[in-house]
Design a protein around this motif. Structure first.
Motif, short mmCIF file in Angstrom:
data_model
loop_
_atom_site.label_atom_id
_atom_site.label_comp_id
_atom_site.label_asym_id
_atom_site.label_seq_id
_atom_site.Cartn_x
_atom_site.Cartn_y
_atom_site.Cartn_z
N SER A 56 65.98 4.58 42.49
CA SER A 56 65.48 5.59 40.78
C SER A 56 63.81 4.62 40.64
N ASP A 59 61.53 5.77 43.21
CA ASP A 59 61.64 7.12 44.50
C ASP A 59 62.00 6.93 45.44
N GLU A 247 66.48 9.37 38.17
CA GLU A 247 67.98 9.19 39.15
C GLU A 247 69.01 8.89 38.86
N TYR A 248 70.00 8.82 38.89
CA TYR A 248 70.77 7.87 38.73
C TYR A 248 71.44 7.49 37.80
#
Length: 276
Positions: A56, A59, A247-248
């Motif tokens: 995350s 990236d 993300e996540y």
């Protein structure tokens, strides 16, 4: 000692849980690909969190596939792999080797000797790739062994060793994010050690093994342990929130704010049932 940094499944959306399982199975696949079945045995939920975190923040591109394996021989399942998984796999193997080496030093056994033999060659490769992390593991496990040998009852002092160890493992690259990765790993490492000591307390008392909470029953230690754990996980979460995760992030927040308490809550519920 590992296994406490995991999701609280009922609080997760189905799509997020499937994503989490994809990273877990992906790490298992990476371990198998790099180190065979001996590598797969080292699989932990804790390192799955690290894979998601690194993926995350940096990236990183990931590869998703449907695969079969020994655990799922009939049905294909989702795996998510990438560079962060390779790093976590290396850290898993190194930790396993030094864990067995430490056991062999403290309490020689056939199991410890077999573990040292099984992972020694693999660990050499990891040490050559990650000397900083390897040095930290050796140094902090030696300090931890010394404190345990002298029967230290200062739980915070003993947890410090595992905190510093995990701090270095969480730092993949020495860059602008390293200070926050190190801080997160440090407090999470302390949390893991303290939670593990509390979890193992009844068995350690029964078998006469070292535990920083010796002299207390699990019930007597509960309030003190809960306060310590709250402090550690609050500091870990604060460091996490300073990292640029997109993300996540919902999955990782589920882990840090709820999942890490799974085992503590389970112990408390079991004690309440026993008292009825």
């Amino acid at each position: 000692m590992f296994g406490y940094v995991r999701v609280r499944k009922p609080d997760l959306k189905v799509k997020d849980y499937e994503c989490y399982r994809g990273f877990y199975c992906g790490l298992c696949h990476t371990l198998q690909h790099a180190y065979g079945m001996r590598g797969q045995i080292t699989l932990t939920y804790d390192m799955t969190f690290l894979v998601m975190l690194l993926s995350s923040v940096y990236d990183l591109p990931v590869e998703e596939k449907q695969r079969r394996c020994i655990v799922h021989p009939l049905k294909r399942h989702r795996t998510i792999t990438g560079e962060a998984g390779k790093y976590a796999a290396d850290m898993n193997v190194m930790l396993s080797y030094y864990h067995f080496l430490d056991d062999q030093h403290d309490e020689p056994s056939l199991k410890a000797a077999a573990g040292v033999h099984a992972y020694k060659g693999m660990c050499r490769q990891v040490i050559s790739k990650y000397p900083r992390q390897a040095k930290a593991v050796r140094k902090e496990l030696a300090k931890l062994s010394h404190l345990e040998a002298k029967q230290s009852t200062d739980a915070s002092e003993v947890a410090e060793c595992f905190g510093r160890l995990l701090a270095e493992l969480f730092v993949w690259k020495e860059d602008a994010f390293a200070v926050y990765f190190r801080r997160l790993g440090y407090y999470l490492g302390r949390y893991i050690y303290l939670m593990d000591a509390y979890d193992d307390l009844p068995e350690d008392l029964q078998k006469g093994r070292y535990n920083p909470f010796s002299g207390q029953t699990q019930e007597e230690a509960a309030a003190q342990v809960e306060q310590l754990l709250l402090q550690e996980i609050a500091a870990a979460a604060d460091a996490f929130e300073k990292l640029p995760c997109i993300e996540y992030v919902d999955i990782m927040r589920n882990i840090l704010y709820a999942g890490v308490w799974n085992r503590f809550d389970a112990i408390r519920i079991q004690k309440q049932k026993e008292e009825k």
